[in-house]
Design a protein around this motif. Structure first.
Motif, short mmCIF file in Angstrom:
data_model
loop_
_atom_site.label_atom_id
_atom_site.label_comp_id
_atom_site.label_asym_id
_atom_site.label_seq_id
_atom_site.Cartn_x
_atom_site.Cartn_y
_atom_site.Cartn_z
N TYR A 77 4.44 -14.33 -20.02
CA TYR A 77 4.65 -12.89 -19.93
C TYR A 77 3.81 -12.34 -18.78
CZ TYR A 77 6.12 -13.86 -24.72
OH TYR A 77 6.73 -14.40 -25.82
N ALA A 78 4.28 -11.28 -18.16
CA ALA A 78 3.56 -10.67 -17.05
C ALA A 78 3.53 -9.16 -17.20
CB ALA A 78 4.18 -11.05 -15.72
N ALA A 79 2.42 -8.57 -16.78
CA ALA A 79 2.25 -7.12 -16.80
C ALA A 79 1.70 -6.67 -15.46
CB ALA A 79 1.30 -6.70 -17.92
N ILE A 80 2.35 -5.68 -14.87
CA ILE A 80 1.90 -5.09 -13.61
C ILE A 80 1.60 -3.62 -13.85
CG2 ILE A 80 2.52 -4.49 -11.24
CD1 ILE A 80 4.34 -6.96 -11.21
N ASP A 81 0.42 -3.20 -13.42
CA ASP A 81 0.00 -1.81 -13.54
C ASP A 81 -0.26 -1.29 -12.13
OD1 ASP A 81 -1.18 0.64 -14.03
OD2 ASP A 81 -3.08 -0.20 -14.76
N LEU A 82 0.64 -0.43 -11.63
CA LEU A 82 0.46 0.18 -10.33
C LEU A 82 -0.13 1.57 -10.53
CD1 LEU A 82 0.79 0.24 -7.26
CD2 LEU A 82 3.13 1.08 -7.61
N GLY A 83 -1.42 1.68 -10.27
CA GLY A 83 -2.10 2.95 -10.46
C GLY A 83 -2.25 3.70 -9.14
N THR A 84 -2.99 4.79 -9.20
CA THR A 84 -3.21 5.62 -8.01
C THR A 84 -4.10 4.93 -7.00
OG1 THR A 84 -2.93 7.60 -9.38
CG2 THR A 84 -4.02 7.89 -7.26
N ASN A 85 -4.95 4.01 -7.48
CA ASN A 85 -5.89 3.33 -6.59
C ASN A 85 -5.66 1.83 -6.51
OD1 ASN A 85 -8.16 3.68 -4.81
ND2 ASN A 85 -9.42 2.63 -6.31
N ASN A 86 -5.26 1.21 -7.63
CA ASN A 86 -5.18 -0.24 -7.71
C ASN A 86 -3.80 -0.72 -8.11
OD1 ASN A 86 -8.15 -1.44 -7.59
ND2 ASN A 86 -8.24 0.47 -8.75
N CYS A 87 -3.50 -1.95 -7.68
CA CYS A 87 -2.33 -2.68 -8.17
C CYS A 87 -2.86 -3.92 -8.88
CB CYS A 87 -1.43 -3.08 -7.01
SG CYS A 87 -0.02 -4.12 -7.49
N SER B 288 -5.47 -8.54 -8.35
CA SER B 288 -5.87 -7.14 -8.27
C SER B 288 -6.14 -6.81 -6.80
CB SER B 288 -7.12 -6.88 -9.11
OG SER B 288 -7.52 -5.53 -9.00
N ARG B 289 -5.62 -5.67 -6.38
CA ARG B 289 -5.87 -5.23 -5.01
C ARG B 289 -5.94 -3.70 -4.98
NH1 ARG B 289 -2.41 -7.48 -0.04
NH2 ARG B 289 -3.76 -9.27 -0.51
N ILE B 290 -6.92 -3.18 -4.26
CA ILE B 290 -7.00 -1.73 -4.04
C ILE B 290 -5.98 -1.35 -2.98
CG2 ILE B 290 -8.46 0.14 -3.17
CD1 ILE B 290 -10.84 -1.23 -4.46
N VAL B 291 -5.01 -0.51 -3.36
CA VAL B 291 -3.94 -0.10 -2.43
C VAL B 291 -4.02 1.37 -2.06
CG1 VAL B 291 -2.35 -1.91 -3.18
CG2 VAL B 291 -2.33 0.30 -4.35
N ARG B 292 -4.82 2.13 -2.80
CA ARG B 292 -4.98 3.57 -2.54
C ARG B 292 -3.63 4.26 -2.38
NH1 ARG B 292 -10.71 5.41 -0.72
NH2 ARG B 292 -11.91 3.61 -1.40
N LEU B 293 -2.80 4.05 -3.36
CA LEU B 293 -1.45 4.62 -3.34
C LEU B 293 -1.50 6.14 -3.27
CD1 LEU B 293 1.63 4.15 -3.62
CD2 LEU B 293 1.31 4.26 -6.10
N GLY B 294 -2.47 6.75 -3.93
CA GLY B 294 -2.55 8.21 -3.98
C GLY B 294 -3.35 8.84 -2.87
N GLU B 295 -3.71 8.08 -1.85
CA GLU B 295 -4.50 8.62 -0.75
C GLU B 295 -3.74 9.74 -0.04
OE1 GLU B 295 -7.39 6.28 2.14
OE2 GLU B 295 -5.31 6.06 2.76
N GLY B 296 -4.35 10.93 0.00
CA GLY B 296 -3.72 12.08 0.64
C GLY B 296 -2.69 12.80 -0.21
N LEU B 297 -2.39 12.28 -1.39
CA LEU B 297 -1.36 12.87 -2.25
C LEU B 297 -1.74 14.26 -2.72
CD1 LEU B 297 1.27 12.59 -3.91
CD2 LEU B 297 -0.07 11.40 -5.66
#
Length: 367
Positions: free
Chosen positions: A43-53, A72-81
């Motif tokens: 089983y696999a679970a992915i959590d894409l948050g505002t800062n991390n994947c 785990s990787r910091i992607v800063r998805l919400g940067e500037g949002l």
């Protein structure tokens, strides 16, 4: 399909089981069938948050789910949002690159069931669905942009078994990148019930962008921190009013997120992050407050020098401290439990229940 004997280059001996009369028969005299190739369910679970994947892959073993791979990787998805209302092209690129790695791991690990969720950044962004479509097209991963209620439920399912034992009212909190959830829960054995909850649009990224800390002045940093505290105190006010009925009772408090695990690492003075030392730790609330205020006073350069904070978290950790202090204000428990688990483990538990496996998660690897 029937099995056939391997050719030997010689005619079969009379009466031999390799002769015509023996075709299609095994040693017991029945029809021979190929042994099916089976792999353990995974089983696999992915959590894409505002800062991390983040990704976890687990499989059942001896009545438990054992984690066999993680990412785990910091992607800063919400940067500037906070200012633009949109996910930037650069943030999309970083996120798709991280999810491409996740997709490769899903294939290599022959994952049976999986779920990928996206939280506050995608909920808030006007182009959240655009990101989800690009992710599906380029990686094959189908992102489920979940509600705040579902986010709270999954976080509780993932970490509630670390709640400190006792009879007092229990609160679980999840400080994310773009939002924070508070859940008043009833925990018994392996079950949990959410009695009350709230989600506010303040996490470490959104609050930092709303109230950035100046670098040139201690007084300026202290003023910015006080503003962060006021913003979060106001956001939690309705829940705080409802929590007043528990005044005088022995309260229990458990946190999941990078903020509490980072502060726990500072409390232990770890030279590098160690999940085994942090997950399940209980820290006095006064110690958490003291660390929070010291970090708020420090410059970003000084925060970056702390081993378990580093440059990646140095600019965001203070907002997490402000949120944590506001939570302790409204739920003044003597201790704060620390969970390095949450949404991903909650997803795994749900998937395991679908697969009729025992939904208990542990790890077999070290970070």
């Amino acid at each position: 399909m029937r099995q056939m004997a391997a050719p030997s280059g010689r005619p079969p001996r009379p009466g031999s089981r390799t002769g015509p009369a023996a075709k299609g028969r095994n040693k017991a005299g029945g029809d021979a069938r190929p042994m099916p190739i089976t792999r353990p369910r995974s089983y696999a679970a992915i959590d894409l948050g505002t800062n991390n994947c983040r990704l976890l892959i687990a499989r059942p073993q001896n009545g438990e789910l054992v984690v066999i791979d993680a990412f785990s990787r910091i992607v800063r998805l919400g940067e500037g949002l906070h200012g633009s209302g949109k996910i930037s092209d650069a943030a999309m690129d970083r996120t798709v690159a991280a999810l491409s790695i996740c997709a490769d791991k899903l294939r290599r690990r022959h994952v049976t069931l999986s779920r990928a969720v996206a939280t506050e950044a995608c909920r808030r962004a006007t182009n959240g669905e655009e990101l989800a479509e690009r992710v599906r097209r380029e990686t094959g991963i189908v992102l489920d942009i979940i509600s705040a209620a579902e986010e709270a439920r999954l976080a509780v399912l993932g970490c509630h078994n670390l709640m400190e034992p006792g009879e007092g009212p229990a609160l679980i909190f999840d400080i994310g990148g773009g939002s924070t959830e508070l859940m008043h829960v009833d925990v018994s054995d392996h079950d949990v019930k959410i009695h009350d909850w709230i989600s506010v649009p303040w996490g470490v990224v959104s609050l930092t962008e709303h109230a950035p800390l100046p670098e040139d002045s201690l007084a300026g940093r202290q003023a910015a921190y006080a503003h962060m505290r006021e913003v979060t105190r106001s956001a939690f006010s309705a829940f705080a009013d409802r929590a007043e009925r528990f005044a005088g009772q022995p309260l229990r408090l458990l946190g999941t997120s990078g903020t509490v695990t980072t502060l726990a690492s500072v409390f232990l003075d770890l030279p590098r992050y160690d999940r085994r030392a942090v997950d399940g730790l209980v820290v006095p609330s006064d110690a958490m407050r003291d660390i929070s205020r010291r970090l708020a006073d420090a410059s970003i350069a000084d925060r970056a020098e702390i081993a378990c904070i580093g440059r990646e978290r140095a600019d965001l950790v203070v907002a997490g401290c402000a949120i944590l202090e506001s939570i302790i204000d409204l739920w003044p428990a003597a201790r704060v439990g620390v969970a390095d688990r949450g949404i991903r483990e909650g997803i795994l538990r749900c998937l395991a229940m679908q697969g009729r496996d025992i939904p208990v998660t542990r790890r077999e690897y070290r970070k």
